[in-house]
Write a protein that holds these residues in place. Structure first.
Motif, PDB file in Angstrom:
ATOM      1  N   UNK A   1       0.863  -1.180   0.000  1.00 16.41           N
ATOM      2  CA  UNK A   1       0.000   0.000   0.000  1.00 16.41           C
ATOM      3  C   UNK A   1       0.903   1.234   0.000  1.00 16.41           C
ATOM      4  N   UNK A   2       0.339   2.365  -0.339  1.00 14.09           N
ATOM      5  CA  UNK A   2       1.129   3.583  -0.445  1.00 14.09           C
ATOM      6  C   UNK A   2       0.656   4.614   0.584  1.00 14.09           C
ATOM      7  N   UNK A   3       1.589   5.318   1.077  1.00 13.75           N
ATOM      8  CA  UNK A   3       1.314   6.424   1.988  1.00 13.75           C
ATOM      9  C   UNK A   3       2.346   7.519   1.765  1.00 13.75           C
ATOM     10  N   UNK A   4       2.428   8.460   2.699  1.00 17.66           N
ATOM     11  CA  UNK A   4       3.387   9.568   2.571  1.00 17.66           C
ATOM     12  C   UNK A   4       3.936   9.894   3.957  1.00 17.66           C
ATOM     13  N   UNK A   5       5.247   9.949   4.033  1.00 22.69           N
ATOM     14  CA  UNK A   5       5.856  10.262   5.313  1.00 22.69           C
ATOM     15  C   UNK A   5       5.780  11.778   5.564  1.00 22.69           C
ATOM     16  N   UNK A   6       6.098  12.186   6.779  1.00 21.90           N
ATOM     17  CA  UNK A   6       5.987  13.593   7.149  1.00 21.90           C
ATOM     18  C   UNK A   6       6.954  14.476   6.361  1.00 21.90           C
ATOM     19  N   UNK A   7       8.152  13.946   6.101  1.00 18.58           N
ATOM     20  CA  UNK A   7       9.142  14.759   5.382  1.00 18.58           C
ATOM     21  C   UNK A   7       8.691  15.070   3.966  1.00 18.58           C
ATOM     22  N   UNK A   8       8.157  14.021   3.257  1.00 21.26           N
ATOM     23  CA  UNK A   8       7.688  14.245   1.888  1.00 21.26           C
ATOM     24  C   UNK A   8       6.458  15.140   1.866  1.00 21.26           C
ATOM     25  N   UNK A   9       5.603  14.998   2.858  1.00 21.66           N
ATOM     26  CA  UNK A   9       4.418  15.849   2.904  1.00 21.66           C
ATOM     27  C   UNK A   9       4.796  17.306   3.099  1.00 21.66           C
ATOM     28  N   UNK A  10       5.779  17.544   3.968  1.00 23.17           N
ATOM     29  CA  UNK A  10       6.218  18.927   4.202  1.00 23.17           C
ATOM     30  C   UNK A  10       6.916  19.482   2.985  1.00 23.17           C
ATOM     31  N   UNK A  11       7.684  18.628   2.260  1.00 18.75           N
ATOM     32  CA  UNK A  11       8.436  19.107   1.103  1.00 18.75           C
ATOM     33  C   UNK A  11       7.533  19.425  -0.073  1.00 18.75           C
ATOM     34  N   UNK A  12       6.537  18.535  -0.321  1.00 17.68           N
ATOM     35  CA  UNK A  12       5.714  18.691  -1.526  1.00 17.68           C
ATOM     36  C   UNK A  12       4.419  19.451  -1.280  1.00 17.68           C
ATOM     37  N   UNK A  13       3.884  19.408  -0.082  1.00 16.41           N
ATOM     38  CA  UNK A  13       2.578  20.029   0.156  1.00 16.41           C
ATOM     39  C   UNK A  13       2.597  21.025   1.307  1.00 16.41           C
ATOM     40  N   UNK A  14       3.711  21.089   1.998  1.00 15.40           N
ATOM     41  CA  UNK A  14       3.808  22.050   3.069  1.00 15.40           C
ATOM     42  C   UNK A  14       2.965  21.699   4.270  1.00 15.40           C
ATOM     43  N   UNK A  15       2.726  20.418   4.511  1.00 12.30           N
ATOM     44  CA  UNK A  15       1.903  20.029   5.675  1.00 12.30           C
ATOM     45  C   UNK A  15       2.111  18.555   5.995  1.00 12.30           C
ATOM     46  N   UNK A  16       1.323  18.062   6.926  1.00 15.51           N
ATOM     47  CA  UNK A  16       1.424  16.661   7.330  1.00 15.51           C
ATOM     48  C   UNK A  16       0.595  15.807   6.384  1.00 15.51           C
ATOM     49  N   UNK A  17       0.942  14.497   6.199  1.00 18.26           N
ATOM     50  CA  UNK A  17       0.194  13.631   5.286  1.00 18.26           C
ATOM     51  C   UNK A  17      -1.200  13.334   5.804  1.00 18.26           C
ATOM     52  N   UNK A  18      -2.080  13.132   4.853  1.00 21.40           N
ATOM     53  CA  UNK A  18      -3.446  12.753   5.242  1.00 21.40           C
ATOM     54  C   UNK A  18      -3.442  11.324   5.740  1.00 21.40           C
ATOM     55  N   UNK A  19      -4.287  11.033   6.729  1.00 17.46           N
ATOM     56  CA  UNK A  19      -4.374   9.705   7.312  1.00 17.46           C
ATOM     57  C   UNK A  19      -5.320   8.867   6.490  1.00 17.46           C
TER      58      UNK A  19
END
Length: 280
Positions: free
Chosen positions: A262-280
């Motif tokens: 399954x795919x998700x997004x870690x906090x670092x990538x979320x901050x880098x690409x979207x400027x926030x925390x990943x959606x749960x």
């Protein structure tokens, strides 16, 4: 208690033990519909033994004479369906049911003609032997893996076909010569064969499924071992090098080894690409 009744009781006891063991294995292992049909066939043949016991112990005509016989035919028909299911073939329920219906009508016809009563053993052997040989051919003509697993059950059913061919010849000779002693011997051979056939067949089927379960377990353990070892992982694209030397996406590699991805997004990538925390 007559010798015939004792033989029927022994056959009944053997059938109950074998069908019970197979049912317990199926319940614990959840082996699917393929083994389910073998179990139904085992209980059907056991029910036929119970009817034979009842017919020999109860007053005449308490149990119709043809009822145990047609129940045996239904058991052999289920064995053929089980072989088709194990081989992954389409179940030929229509023509197999037609064979059972033809045998039923033939028994009715012979019952109405007492002079031809001795020919019932001939017709029984021809029907039962044909169904057994057909089941053996289905297993032998399946894929190499299933053919290897089901070699013993296929051999048992083929041998039973040979037995019934010999029995039909002996019964024909007894019917033509009106030899009551020879006909009784043919009947005893058939009764004894039931025990040998059920033990050899259903133990062989159970062993085949145990071997299949063991092979699946070994495959799963090999996959776990392979996944637990070091994987050649590209430091840039993160692709994985497989056993053949090809670089592949890690998701494909894991999926082939029965690992759900399954795919998700870690906090670092979320901050880098979207400027926030990943959606749960």
């Amino acid at each position: 208690m007559s010798q015939e009744t004792v033989v029927y009781l022994i056959n009944l006891l053997i059938g109950v033990i074998l069908a019970g063991v197979m049912s317990q294995y199926w319940r614990l292992e959840s082996s699917g519909q393929s083994l389910h049909l073998w179990i139904v066939a085992a209980w059907t043949l056991t029910a036929a033994d119970l009817l034979f016991v009842a017919r020999s112990m109860l007053p005449p005509d308490a149990v119709p004479r043809m009822l145990p016989t047609i129940t045996v035919t239904c058991g052999h028909a289920l064995l053929l369906l089980a072989a088709q299911r194990s081989a992954g073939r389409t179940l030929q329920t229509r023509w197999i049911g037609g064979v059972v219906a033809v045998h039923f009508l033939l028994l009715l016809a012979l019952r109405s003609m007492p002079a031809l009563r001795e020919w019932r053993a001939v017709s029984n052997s021809i029907i039962w032997g044909s169904l057994s040989v057909a089941a053996a051919l289905v297993l032998w003509n399946s894929g190499p893996r299933l053919r290897e697993l089901m070699r013993l059950p296929a051999l048992v059913m083929a041998l039973q076909g040979v037995f019934h061919a010999s029995r039909s010849l002996l019964a024909t000779h007894a019917a033509v010569d009106a030899n009551a002693g020879q006909f009784a011997a043919v009947q005893v051979l058939g009764d004894v064969e039931v025990s040998l056939f059920m033990v050899a067949l259903f133990v062989g089927v159970l062993v085949a499924y145990l071997r299949q379960s063991n092979a699946d377990l070994r495959t799963a353990l090999d996959n776990v071992h392979q996944l637990s070892s070091m994987l050649p992982l590209c430091a840039w694209c993160k692709n994985v090098r497989d056993d053949d030397g090809y670089w592949r996406r890690i998701e494909e590699y894991l999926s082939e080894h029965q690992v759900n991805v399954t795919h998700g997004m870690c906090e670092s990538c979320a901050a880098q690409h979207f400027g926030g925390s990943p959606a749960v």
